[in-house]
Design a protein around this motif. Structure first.
Motif, short mmCIF file in Angstrom:
data_model
loop_
_atom_site.label_atom_id
_atom_site.label_comp_id
_atom_site.label_asym_id
_atom_site.label_seq_id
_atom_site.Cartn_x
_atom_site.Cartn_y
_atom_site.Cartn_z
N GLY A 39 58.35 24.87 -22.55
CA GLY A 39 59.51 24.96 -21.67
C GLY A 39 59.30 24.16 -20.40
N GLY A 40 58.07 24.12 -19.91
CA GLY A 40 57.74 23.32 -18.73
C GLY A 40 57.83 21.83 -19.01
N TRP A 41 57.50 21.43 -20.26
CA TRP A 41 57.66 20.01 -20.61
C TRP A 41 59.11 19.59 -20.42
CZ3 TRP A 41 54.98 19.52 -26.10
CH2 TRP A 41 53.65 19.96 -26.01
N LEU A 42 60.01 20.40 -20.96
CA LEU A 42 61.43 20.07 -20.93
C LEU A 42 61.96 20.05 -19.49
CD1 LEU A 42 64.10 19.49 -22.37
CD2 LEU A 42 64.42 21.98 -22.63
N VAL A 43 61.64 21.09 -18.72
CA VAL A 43 62.14 21.16 -17.34
C VAL A 43 61.56 20.03 -16.51
CG1 VAL A 43 62.13 22.54 -15.23
CG2 VAL A 43 62.56 23.64 -17.43
N GLY A 44 60.27 19.77 -16.64
CA GLY A 44 59.64 18.70 -15.88
C GLY A 44 60.23 17.34 -16.20
N TRP A 45 60.45 17.09 -17.48
CA TRP A 45 61.04 15.82 -17.92
C TRP A 45 62.44 15.64 -17.34
CZ3 TRP A 45 65.06 14.24 -21.32
CH2 TRP A 45 64.95 12.94 -21.83
N LEU A 46 63.24 16.70 -17.37
CA LEU A 46 64.60 16.62 -16.85
C LEU A 46 64.62 16.44 -15.34
CD1 LEU A 46 66.35 19.41 -18.99
CD2 LEU A 46 66.70 16.93 -19.15
N VAL A 47 63.78 17.16 -14.62
CA VAL A 47 63.74 17.04 -13.15
C VAL A 47 63.33 15.63 -12.75
CG1 VAL A 47 62.57 17.80 -11.05
CG2 VAL A 47 63.35 19.49 -12.71
N ALA A 48 62.27 15.11 -13.39
CA ALA A 48 61.78 13.78 -13.03
C ALA A 48 62.82 12.70 -13.29
CB ALA A 48 60.49 13.47 -13.80
N LEU A 49 63.56 12.83 -14.39
CA LEU A 49 64.48 11.75 -14.78
C LEU A 49 65.89 11.96 -14.22
CD1 LEU A 49 63.38 11.21 -18.47
CD2 LEU A 49 62.72 9.91 -16.45
N VAL A 50 66.42 13.17 -14.36
CA VAL A 50 67.81 13.40 -13.94
C VAL A 50 67.91 13.40 -12.42
CG1 VAL A 50 69.75 14.99 -13.99
CG2 VAL A 50 68.36 14.64 -16.05
N LEU A 51 67.05 14.15 -11.76
CA LEU A 51 67.09 14.19 -10.30
C LEU A 51 66.37 12.98 -9.69
CD1 LEU A 51 66.53 18.01 -9.61
CD2 LEU A 51 68.65 16.71 -9.50
N GLY A 52 65.08 12.82 -10.01
CA GLY A 52 64.33 11.71 -9.43
C GLY A 52 64.88 10.35 -9.82
N GLY A 53 65.17 10.18 -11.12
CA GLY A 53 65.63 8.87 -11.60
C GLY A 53 66.99 8.48 -11.07
N PHE A 72 56.12 30.33 -12.28
CA PHE A 72 57.35 31.10 -12.13
C PHE A 72 58.16 31.08 -13.42
CE2 PHE A 72 61.94 31.06 -10.95
CZ PHE A 72 62.04 32.39 -10.56
N MET A 73 58.26 29.92 -14.06
CA MET A 73 59.02 29.83 -15.32
C MET A 73 58.35 30.63 -16.42
SD MET A 73 60.41 25.91 -15.51
CE MET A 73 58.80 25.15 -15.30
N MET A 74 57.02 30.63 -16.44
CA MET A 74 56.29 31.40 -17.46
C MET A 74 56.46 32.90 -17.24
SD MET A 74 52.82 29.11 -17.94
CE MET A 74 52.26 29.94 -19.43
N GLY A 113 58.12 38.86 -10.37
CA GLY A 113 58.92 37.65 -10.37
C GLY A 113 59.46 37.30 -8.99
N GLY A 114 59.84 38.33 -8.21
CA GLY A 114 60.35 38.08 -6.85
C GLY A 114 59.31 37.45 -5.96
N THR A 115 58.08 37.96 -6.05
CA THR A 115 56.97 37.39 -5.25
C THR A 115 56.70 35.95 -5.65
OG1 THR A 115 55.97 39.58 -5.07
CG2 THR A 115 54.56 37.68 -4.60
N LEU A 116 56.70 35.68 -6.95
CA LEU A 116 56.48 34.32 -7.43
C LEU A 116 57.59 33.38 -6.95
CD1 LEU A 116 55.18 34.58 -11.09
CD2 LEU A 116 54.05 33.50 -9.16
N PHE A 117 58.82 33.86 -6.96
CA PHE A 117 59.94 33.03 -6.53
C PHE A 117 59.81 32.69 -5.04
CE2 PHE A 117 64.21 32.59 -4.68
CZ PHE A 117 64.64 31.47 -5.37
N VAL A 118 59.44 33.68 -4.22
CA VAL A 118 59.27 33.44 -2.78
C VAL A 118 58.17 32.40 -2.55
CG1 VAL A 118 58.49 34.46 -0.60
CG2 VAL A 118 60.13 35.69 -2.04
N ARG A 119 57.06 32.53 -3.28
CA ARG A 119 55.97 31.56 -3.11
C ARG A 119 56.39 30.17 -3.55
NH1 ARG A 119 50.15 32.46 -5.92
NH2 ARG A 119 51.39 32.06 -7.80
N PHE A 120 57.08 30.09 -4.69
CA PHE A 120 57.55 28.79 -5.17
C PHE A 120 58.53 28.15 -4.20
CE2 PHE A 120 60.97 26.63 -7.69
CZ PHE A 120 60.30 25.44 -7.86
#
Length: 295
Positions: free
Chosen positions: A53-67, A178-180, A264-271
């Motif tokens: 799931g991280g592969w997919l999200v990372g690929w999309l963020v790098a290309l859709v947003l960054g690209g 956080f995603m995991m 999950g809330g603690t992880l979200f705040v840290r992220f």
């Protein structure tokens, strides 16, 4: 901050701020570097954690947003493609080629993740190694592009590339964990990544500031602007307090209390704090850079 009008010859005898890459349309370049780094960092950490799931999200963020933001900075798409023709002379061109390879190879690696049952899994060691190398190159691309500008000693530092790599892994580890968590995965190994990447980031940021301060008079003036000058409030609030202290407190609490109590809330705040801190760090470095006077 009160702005003063620079005379045409001031750049020859005075410290003058860098504005092309952080004001006006230049903000898009900083955001493109930022989102490309985040996406590649998520992808790199997820490769080691085997979190598809991280592969997919990372690929999309790098290309859709960054690209796409990158294309927005370059201007008209029908002309911007020409930058691909100069990989030997331009770090920006090499970066676009790396992103293009990341997009193509990652697409075929992700096909079985999106469509179950395809015969080729894309999980071989060779493919993972290639994607890992491309992820590292994308993470460091932004600061590497800045690093070649010798007239800006704050950017032309030997420590800025290790700092960018630590930054990308740091943000990527927090995002992947956080995603995991929300997808029900075990968190011991992701928390180890988050813990040590945070400590590594703190160490390398300190080394970067210290080493750059002692490298030249111009670099010293840039660090002074960053730490005790006009940009100090932004640095201490955004980078130090939100980006480091709060995540560090949460990490130490988890370290001593056990990862099984990590919600999950603690992880979200840290992220979220990590995300704000990384953006503030990059903005501060880009904004506080000054040119060395010619005379």
């Amino acid at each position: 901050m009160k702005r003063t009008r620079l005379m045409e010859y001031d750049w020859m005898v005075k410290y003058t701020p860098q504005t092309e890459w952080i004001e006006g349309r230049g903000v898009l370049l900083g955001l493109a570097f930022f989102f490309s780094e985040i996406g590649a960092g998520i992808y790199l950490v997820s490769l080691f954690l085997d979190f598809k799931g991280g592969w997919l999200v990372g690929w999309l963020v790098a290309l859709v947003l960054g690209g796409l933001i990158h294309l927005g900075f370059l201007g008209h798409p029908m002309r911007a493609w020409r930058i691909l023709l100069k990989p030997a002379a331009s770090e920006l061109s090499r970066g676009l080629w790396i992103i293009l390879l990341f997009a193509i190879i990652g697409f075929f690696q992700l096909l079985p993740v999106v469509f179950n049952g395809l015969p080729w899994t894309g999980e071989g060691t060779a493919v993972k190694t290639i994607m890992g190398i491309l992820s590292v190159l994308i993470i460091t691309h932004g600061f590497l592009t800045m690093n070649v500008v010798r007239a800006l000693p704050l950017w032309n530092s030997s420590m800025i590339i290790p700092l960018s790599l630590a930054s990308g892994i740091w943000v990527g580890a927090q995002a992947a964990e956080f995603m995991m968590k929300i997808s029900g995965h075990e968190l011991y190994l992701p928390e180890v990544w988050s813990r040590w990447s945070l400590l590594g980031y703190i160490a390398l940021l300190t080394m970067y500031l210290w080493g750059t301060y002692h490298s030249s008079d111009t670099a010293k003036e840039s660090i002074r602007r960053l730490l005790i000058g006009d940009f100090a409030p932004r640095f201490y609030v955004g980078v130090a307090a939100v980006g480091i202290v709060i995540p560090l407190v949460i990490t130490i609490a988890v370290w001593t209390g056990g990862v099984e109590k990590l919600g999950g809330g603690t992880l979200f705040v840290r992220f979220l704090c990590v995300l704000i801190g990384d953006l503030a760090m990059r903005y501060s470095i880009m904004k506080s850079a000054i040119y060395t006077p010619v005379i």
